[in-house]
Design a protein around this motif. Structure first.
Motif, short mmCIF file in Angstrom:
data_model
loop_
_atom_site.label_atom_id
_atom_site.label_comp_id
_atom_site.label_asym_id
_atom_site.label_seq_id
_atom_site.Cartn_x
_atom_site.Cartn_y
_atom_site.Cartn_z
N UNK A 224 0.86 -1.17 0.00
CA UNK A 224 0.00 0.00 0.00
C UNK A 224 0.91 1.23 0.00
N UNK A 225 0.65 2.16 -0.90
CA UNK A 225 1.45 3.38 -0.99
C UNK A 225 0.76 4.52 -0.23
N UNK A 226 1.56 5.33 0.40
CA UNK A 226 1.11 6.59 0.98
C UNK A 226 1.84 7.70 0.24
N UNK A 227 1.11 8.48 -0.53
CA UNK A 227 1.68 9.57 -1.32
C UNK A 227 1.42 10.87 -0.57
N UNK A 228 2.47 11.51 -0.12
CA UNK A 228 2.35 12.77 0.62
C UNK A 228 2.80 13.89 -0.30
N UNK A 229 1.89 14.83 -0.56
CA UNK A 229 2.16 15.88 -1.54
C UNK A 229 1.78 17.23 -0.97
N UNK A 230 2.74 18.12 -0.89
CA UNK A 230 2.47 19.52 -0.56
C UNK A 230 2.22 20.26 -1.86
N UNK A 231 1.05 20.90 -1.95
CA UNK A 231 0.63 21.54 -3.19
C UNK A 231 0.47 23.04 -2.96
N UNK A 232 1.19 23.83 -3.76
CA UNK A 232 1.12 25.28 -3.68
C UNK A 232 0.43 25.78 -4.93
N UNK A 233 -0.80 26.22 -4.77
CA UNK A 233 -1.62 26.62 -5.91
C UNK A 233 -1.04 27.85 -6.58
N UNK A 234 -0.91 27.78 -7.92
CA UNK A 234 -0.37 28.90 -8.68
C UNK A 234 -1.44 29.64 -9.48
#
Length: 263
Positions: A224-234
């Motif tokens: 099982x993968x845990x994808x951690x993504x910080x997203x900065x909206x442009x």
């Protein structure tokens, strides 16, 4: 080829509403599995049911999760491309659901993950933002990452799913799925996601990413993968005045291409 090969995301984008890029929109070229916005997705549920029965946190598809609502693309620094086909876009407080496909330089699909969002976290302090961008050599990019039952309970994750996944445990431990396993920290990978929400490319968003994949073994030995993504909206729909930052925690389960039909 899987996550261990796709290790350096670069900026990608669509030329729309004044947003310039060196890459055309996803609709301007043939997409993997002949997908398009509006395509109907038929996914055999057996891998997801098996994962769920073995303690996965993945949310099973619902009847309405059968149509591609948006398509996003990443350009990789290596040969090949990464795509996300959104079945739920995560707008208006709903949780994202998407298929993530890795395609090699010959156009062959090498990996498919069915992904569902667990939690979206807003880092409001400088310390939190530093941690989830890996600033200072710690945080996102650490060798291990733990999910705590109490945090997921507070975020409204289904209690039956939590009971199956956690049992008597208070935390689930994931290990970084890329880089030297002896390294305590490696910088998170960076890139830009351009998401297009309709065929003309006039609706969608663009955001900068800090990303790290983690994984753990389920009860049957599968991943099982845990994808951690910080997203900065442009920008949203070409409007660069709309800004924001959040961290998405997404669970991914590998599925075989033979179990997926897109029409």
């Amino acid at each position: 080829m899987g996550w261990k090969d796709a290790i350096d995301y670069l900026r990608s984008g669509a030329k729309r509403r004044g947003v310039e890029s060196d890459a055309p929109p996803p609709e301007d070229r043939g997409l993997p599995l002949a997908a398009r916005i509006g395509s109907v997705v038929e996914l055999q549920a057996s891998p997801l049911l098996r994962a769920n029965a073995n303690g996965s946190l993945v949310a099973l598809p619902e009847a309405e999760d059968s149509r591609i609502l948006a398509i996003s693309q990443f350009k990789l620094s290596m040969a090949g491309r990464l795509y996300r086909y959104y079945l739920a876009k995560g707008d208006d407080d709903e949780r994202e659901k998407f298929l993530q496909l890795y395609v090699d330089e010959h156009g062959e699909v090498k990996e498919i993950l069915y992904c569902t969002q667990l939690v979206r976290f807003i880092p409001t302090t400088a310390e939190d933002q530093d941690a989830f961008t890996g600033a200072g050599g710690a945080g996102l990019g650490d060798l291990q990452f733990s999910l705590w039952r109490s945090q997921l309970e507070e975020s409204g994750v289904d209690s039956a799913v939590l009971a199956s996944a956690f049992g008597e445990q208070e935390a689930l431990d994931f290990e970084r799925d890329v880089g030297d396993p002896n390294a305590g920290f490696i910088p998170p990978f960076t890139g830009t996601e351009t998401r297009i929400d309709e065929a003309s490319g006039m609706q969608g968003l663009k955001q900068e990413l800090y990303f790290m994949p983690y994984a753990r073994q389920l009860g049957d030995g599968s991943k099982e993968y845990l994808l951690v993504t910080t997203e900065i909206l442009q920008s949203v729909n070409g409007d660069a005045r709309k800004r924001g930052i959040h961290v998405d925690f997404v669970v991914g389960i590998p599925v075989e291409q033979e179990r997926l039909v897109i029409q």
